[in-house]
Design a protein around this motif. Sequence first.
Motif: not given
Length: 262
Positions: A1-8, A106-114, A241-247
């Motif tokens: 499963m793809v996990t995309v890690r994002i820092l805010q 100022i907006t943005f749009s990117f895909s992260a896995g699903q 972010l994963t295919d199943d949801g987020f944490s």
Amino acid sequence: MVTVRILQLTDLHVFQDPEACLKGIPTRELLADVVRHICESGQTFEHVVVTGDHTHDEMPESYQAVRQILSPWLDRLWQVPGNHDDRAGLRSVFGDRVSGVGQDRITFSFSAGQWLCLGVDTHVPGAVPGKIEAAQIDWIRQQIQSINPARIALFMHHPPVDIGSLWMDRIGLSGKELLHELFNSERRIELVCCGHVHHEFWSQVGNAKIYTTPATGLQFSPTGSQPTFVAEPPGYRVIELTDDGFSTNVCRLPVTRFSPST
Ligand SMILES: [Fe+2]
């Protein structure tokens, strides 16, 4: 499963003067502390999102300082402005990372896995509260329609809910009922990450879980009818972010180096 890690990161409030403080807190020094802490921790992120208030004084030199401190992540940096921002000033320094011209939103749009991640601009020039208008809801819907993602995350400065702090809710987001309608009708919007309130909070509207994140500098008390500042270390949010949801969770630096003035 793809996990995309994002820092805010949020509410940097950097000044032109490197030594300047916000209520006794040296914001530029603490932002550098945060970036150093994250880099030394070995954490890696596919994306880094700054949800506004990059500067406190909206000066070009302040944006230059922010860019220099965030240099480890310039190739993966996404941004929306806060009330303490100037769109043209932000663009003048981050032109390679921000589309549009001048005072365009100022907006943005990117895909992260699903997932589809959208940056929503709530800034109103010259005002502290934020605003959402029908055109912005249309933009969000268009992005969703063209990409058709399984799940959606929004990033914005002003949270789209009251947080129960009287003074902060007075400077909140007008038009938030438009977002509530969207959240209630578009169940794929599952995550909304915000700044502005300088502390951790969460709520839910429709299927959207809404989170606020501590500032990298000055920390606000979550309660009270007047602005109150607290001695807590800088913070940031980690999102997976994963295919199943987020944490997601907030991390804080291990030491409180400075106490705010009253
Ligand atoms: Fe702020």
